[in-house]
Design an enzyme around this catalytic site. Structure first.
Site, mmCIF file in Angstrom:
data_model
loop_
_atom_site.group_PDB
_atom_site.id
_atom_site.type_symbol
_atom_site.label_atom_id
_atom_site.label_comp_id
_atom_site.label_asym_id
_atom_site.label_seq_id
_atom_site.Cartn_x
_atom_site.Cartn_y
_atom_site.Cartn_z
ATOM 1 N N PRO A 92 -30.409 -27.217 14.838
ATOM 2 C CG PRO A 92 -28.097 -27.154 15.241
ATOM 3 C CD PRO A 92 -29.372 -26.392 15.483
ATOM 4 C CB THR A 93 -30.280 -30.073 18.915
ATOM 5 O OG1 THR A 93 -31.529 -29.431 19.178
ATOM 6 C CG2 THR A 93 -29.139 -29.111 19.172
ATOM 7 C CB CYS A 94 -31.778 -35.116 17.826
ATOM 8 S SG CYS A 94 -30.765 -35.402 16.387
ATOM 9 C CG ASP A 95 -35.131 -31.169 22.612
ATOM 10 O OD1 ASP A 95 -36.312 -30.882 22.321
ATOM 11 O OD2 ASP A 95 -34.756 -31.375 23.776
ATOM 12 C CG ASN A 146 -28.355 -33.566 20.399
ATOM 13 O OD1 ASN A 146 -29.150 -33.419 19.503
ATOM 14 N ND2 ASN A 146 -28.328 -34.657 21.113
#
Ligand SMILES: *Cc1c(COP(=O)(O)O)cnc(C)c1O
Length: 376
Positions: free
Chosen positions: A322-325, A366
């Site tokens: 789910p992270t923005c990485d 995050n």
């Protein structure tokens, strides 16, 4: 999936991913190791899962512990085990941490070079040291790099240095690589170990112990040999290389002790396609590489994933966290087959996640909190 875990998850009301570990499975695993390698002491590798309940259970069952830091030692002490049941198995230690370990009562240390021997000689006089040798890790799904150990040819010098510095040159250790699928992987390292024993004997040092490390696998998607096969193969290799003068041995299982005892429950956050005509769907979960599934790095460990929709047709999916990485993608090179009917909001179960999940869960990366853990 055990009945106890099913029951626990049915009653859980909290939101967010979690791992649930069933202690009964850990107990079974411990007994299986003890039976398969009857003359070997078990030093549980604490980093695999340091939950206090797991450490207390293993303490009660008679296990020893391989620790890598003073914090891990304190966790083991808090679980009720005494310091004589611990090794400081990290080859990279601050001198003040060695001093602290010595103060706590730890007398067994890993080394792989003379500089580390000198630190131990200064602040942990008279302790036992074993020298770790390099192992190529062939056959392992999570091979350990060249970070730990020296070439076998150097070990006798390191041990002699220890001996001359007032330490007890106690033995040799190696690690054949984690999730090792080849039961014969110990043979080469045991041949090297026996050669080091002979070389040391010629120099007047009688070594006592071979630390066989970890590497015992847990079942993910592929079947793996049972611990019994590893026990037999290791015993054969020991006899072959040491004859009837078998050394004292220890094993340091981590994954094999707790891996199959844990299950992660996760929720599908989004199912999408990058283009209308794509065959591959993207399935985004509420857990990813930074929430505990770090061992999916390079798609090394492929976990079995279960859903309530088993039996439906499947199609390939890219599985992502789910992270923005953008590195937070678990399986893409080899897409994962999931039921076509899978929907946003579905709960999935990721099996074999009792080892190396909570410990690899980054702290609030995050803003996502670290993996919650329940040991029942
Ligand atoms: C991590 C580690 C282990 C455990 O390895 P597994 O493959 O999980 O069994 C054992 N010994 C040492 C020194 C380790 O660092």
């Amino acid at each position: 999936m055990t009945a106890r875990i099913r029951e626990f998850l049915r009653n859980r009301r909290e939101d967010g991913p979690c791992v649930v570990v069933d202690l009964d499975v850990v107990e079974d695993n411990y007994r299986t190791f003890a039976r398969a390698l009857p003359d070997t002491r078990v030093f549980y590798a604490v980093k695999a899962n340091p939950a206090p309940e797991v450490l207390r259970l293993l303490t009660k069952l008679g296990s020893c512990f391989d620790t890598a830091s003073v914090q891990e030692m304190e966790m083991v002490l808090a679980a009720g085990a005494t310091a004589d049941r611990m090794s400081f198995g990290n080859t990279i230690k601050k001198e003040r941490d060695i001093a602290r370990a010595f103060e706590l009562g730890v007398r067994l240390y890993a080394v792989d070079c003379k500089a580390e021997v000198e630190k131990i000689a200064r602040v942990a006089p008279g302790s036992k040291v074993f020298c770790r040798i390099l192992c190529d890790g062939a056959g392992a799904e999570w091979p350990l790099s060249r970070k730990f150990g020296c070439v076998p040819e150097m070990a006798a010098d390191v041990l002699e240095h220890a001996h001359r510095s007032g330490l007890e040159a106690y033995g040799v250790s190696f690690h054949v690589g984690s999730q090792q699928g080849n039961t014969e992987a110990w043979d080469q390292a045991l041949a090297s170990s026996a050669a080091i024993f002979r070389e040391c004997a010629e120099r007047g040092m009688i070594l006592s112990m071979v630390n066989l490390g970890g590497g015992f696998p847990t079942k993910y998607l592929k079947a793996v040999p049972g611990v019994e096969s590893y026990g037999e193969s290791i015993f054969r290799a020991l006899s072959k290389h040491f004859g009837n003068r078998l050394p004292e041995t220890i094993i340091e299982p981590g994954r094999g002790m707790v891996g199959n005892a844990g299950i992660i429950e996760t929720e599908v956050v989004l199912v999408s396609k990058k283009a209308e005509d794509d065959d591959v769907r993207w399935v985004y979960l509420d857990i990813g590489k930074f929430g505990g599934l770090a061992e999916t790095m390079d798609e090394s460990i492929r976990y079995p994933i279960r859903s309530d929709r088993e039996g439906d047709d499947t199609s390939p999916c890219v599985l992502a966290g789910p992270t923005c990485d953008s590195a937070d993608v678990m399986y893409e090179k080899v897409p994962y087959l999931l039921p076509v009917s899978i929907e946003i909001g579905d709960k999935l179960l990721i099996e074999g996640t009792g080892a190396y999940t909570t410990t690899y869960s980054a702290v609030a990366f995050n803003g996502f909190p670290p993996l919650k853990s329940y040991v029942i």
